[in-house]
Design a protein around this motif. Structure first.
Motif, PDB file in Angstrom:
ATOM      1  N   PHE A   1       0.750  -1.158   0.107  1.00 29.29           N
ATOM      2  CA  PHE A   1      -0.152   0.005   0.029  1.00 29.29           C
ATOM      3  C   PHE A   1       0.759   1.060   0.044  1.00 29.29           C
ATOM      4  CE2 PHE A   1      -3.080  -2.944   1.897  1.00 29.29           C
ATOM      5  CZ  PHE A   1      -4.328  -2.581   1.128  1.00 29.29           C
TER       6      PHE A   1
ATOM      7  N   ASP B   1      -4.753   3.133  -1.327  1.00 33.90           N
ATOM      8  CA  ASP B   1      -5.901   2.696  -0.492  1.00 33.90           C
ATOM      9  C   ASP B   1      -7.345   2.318  -1.389  1.00 33.90           C
ATOM     10  OD1 ASP B   1      -4.902   2.406   1.951  1.00 33.90           O
ATOM     11  OD2 ASP B   1      -5.196   4.828   2.184  1.00 33.90           O
TER      12      ASP B   1
ATOM     13  N   SER C   1      -8.057  -1.239  -0.052  1.00 35.59           N
ATOM     14  CA  SER C   1      -7.971  -1.268   1.240  1.00 35.59           C
ATOM     15  C   SER C   1      -9.268  -1.488   2.307  1.00 35.59           C
ATOM     16  CB  SER C   1      -7.390   0.349   2.044  1.00 35.59           C
ATOM     17  OG  SER C   1      -8.157   1.086   2.017  1.00 35.59           O
ATOM     18  N   GLU C   2     -10.473  -1.295   1.214  1.00 37.04           N
ATOM     19  CA  GLU C   2     -11.860  -1.549   1.877  1.00 37.04           C
ATOM     20  C   GLU C   2     -12.439  -2.680   0.930  1.00 37.04           C
ATOM     21  OE1 GLU C   2     -14.222   1.660   2.809  1.00 37.04           O
ATOM     22  OE2 GLU C   2     -12.189   2.818   3.220  1.00 37.04           O
TER      23      GLU C   2
ATOM     24  N   ILE D   1       1.818  -7.742   4.082  1.00 36.88           N
ATOM     25  CA  ILE D   1       1.356  -6.387   4.017  1.00 36.88           C
ATOM     26  C   ILE D   1       2.528  -5.437   3.913  1.00 36.88           C
ATOM     27  CG2 ILE D   1       0.055  -4.280   4.803  1.00 36.88           C
ATOM     28  CD1 ILE D   1      -1.825  -6.528   3.621  1.00 36.88           C
TER      29      ILE D   1
ATOM     30  N   ASN E   1       3.465  -1.453   3.992  1.00 37.16           N
ATOM     31  CA  ASN E   1       3.039   0.070   3.714  1.00 37.16           C
ATOM     32  C   ASN E   1       4.277   0.787   3.457  1.00 37.16           C
ATOM     33  OD1 ASN E   1       0.338  -0.215   5.165  1.00 37.16           O
ATOM     34  ND2 ASN E   1       1.522  -1.174   7.042  1.00 37.16           N
TER      35      ASN E   1
ATOM     36  N   ARG F   1      -5.691   3.441   9.174  1.00 36.67           N
ATOM     37  CA  ARG F   1      -5.524   2.787   7.993  1.00 36.67           C
ATOM     38  C   ARG F   1      -4.776   1.707   7.922  1.00 36.67           C
ATOM     39  NH1 ARG F   1      -9.209   3.820   3.967  1.00 36.67           N
ATOM     40  NH2 ARG F   1      -9.471   5.917   3.317  1.00 36.67           N
TER      41      ARG F   1
ATOM     42  N   GLN G   1      -6.739  -1.141   8.801  1.00 35.59           N
ATOM     43  CA  GLN G   1      -7.644  -1.579   7.812  1.00 35.59           C
ATOM     44  C   GLN G   1      -6.801  -2.200   6.730  1.00 35.59           C
ATOM     45  OE1 GLN G   1      -9.265   2.175   5.986  1.00 35.59           O
ATOM     46  NE2 GLN G   1     -11.267   1.327   5.884  1.00 35.59           N
ATOM     47  N   ARG G   2      -5.923  -1.823   6.280  1.00 32.36           N
ATOM     48  CA  ARG G   2      -4.950  -2.406   5.434  1.00 32.36           C
ATOM     49  C   ARG G   2      -4.672  -3.852   5.586  1.00 32.36           C
ATOM     50  NH1 ARG G   2      -0.368   2.348   4.107  1.00 32.36           N
ATOM     51  NH2 ARG G   2      -1.772   3.671   2.916  1.00 32.36           N
TER      52      ARG G   2
ATOM     53  N   ARG H   1      -7.258  -6.709   5.025  1.00 34.30           N
ATOM     54  CA  ARG H   1      -7.283  -7.015   3.948  1.00 34.30           C
ATOM     55  C   ARG H   1      -6.848  -8.573   3.657  1.00 34.30           C
ATOM     56  NH1 ARG H   1     -11.223  -6.068   3.154  1.00 34.30           N
ATOM     57  NH2 ARG H   1     -10.883  -4.733   5.107  1.00 34.30           N
TER      58      ARG H   1
ATOM     59  N   CYS I   1       3.712  -7.723   8.746  1.00 40.60           N
ATOM     60  CA  CYS I   1       3.168  -6.187   8.258  1.00 40.60           C
ATOM     61  C   CYS I   1       4.449  -5.602   8.261  1.00 40.60           C
ATOM     62  CB  CYS I   1       2.267  -5.502   9.044  1.00 40.60           C
ATOM     63  SG  CYS I   1       0.584  -6.421   8.815  1.00 40.60           S
TER      64      CYS I   1
END
Length: 172
Positions: free
Chosen positions: A54, A114, A117-118, A128, A130, A139, A142-143, A146, A159
């Protein structure tokens, strides 16, 4: 139509923008330490695993895609708000969890803003990244959501978050 003080400020702003553009004009991506670290994640640390990446900005997503492809990362796709059908791309990244029949090849590295992202099932992956930190730190959760959801087959979810080169404290 403008006061002379506004005209002066606008001119100063324009000059500062030109200075910023001049700094970036000679950007050398081969000296970008964050891209180097990201490439290592893709080609060494998790060379066969799916990665969901992301970033806040479409320009950053396009830069990452261009540089990683130039460096030989395969099965990589970039999705932004301008992508015609982001859900179709999400299904190529995560066909099992979406019970999708693929028309095109499966994706291993998915770089996105994003826009994904939803409301997307992306739990075929468990990593993940970032690449930059969002303004609203919720966020990040939220990411991660997924891939951290019902149907996830991996024992662990990883992450990674890249911090700005100057450090968060300096920026804040």
């Amino acid at each position: 139509f403008f006061k002379s003080s506004l005209k002066k400020k606008l001119k100063e702003d324009a000059e500062l923008i030109m200075e910023i553009l001049a700094i970036g004009e000679n950007w050398d991506a081969t000296a970008d330490k964050q891209i180097d670290a990201f490439e290592r994640l893709c080609q060494v640390d998790h060379k066969k695993e799916k990665m969901l990446v992301f970033t806040q900005f479409a320009d950053t997503a396009f830069y990452l895609e261009k540089e990683l492809k130039r460096r030989g990362v395969k099965d990589l796709v970039c999705v932004t708000g301008d992508t015609d059908n982001p859900t179709e791309v999400a299904h190529r990244f995560s066909p099992k969890s979406n019970e999708a029949k693929l028309k095109d090849s499966e994706i291993r590295v998915l770089i996105t803003t994003d826009v994904l992202s939803e409301g997307q099932n992306l739990q075929d992956g468990h990593i993940i990244v970032n690449f930059d930190l969002p303004w609203a730190l919720i966020r990040l959760i939220q990411r991660a959501g997924r891939v951290d959801r019902i149907g996830q087959q991996a024992e662990e979810i990883y992450c990674y978050s890249f911090l700005p080169a100057d450090g968060v404290e300096t920026i804040i």
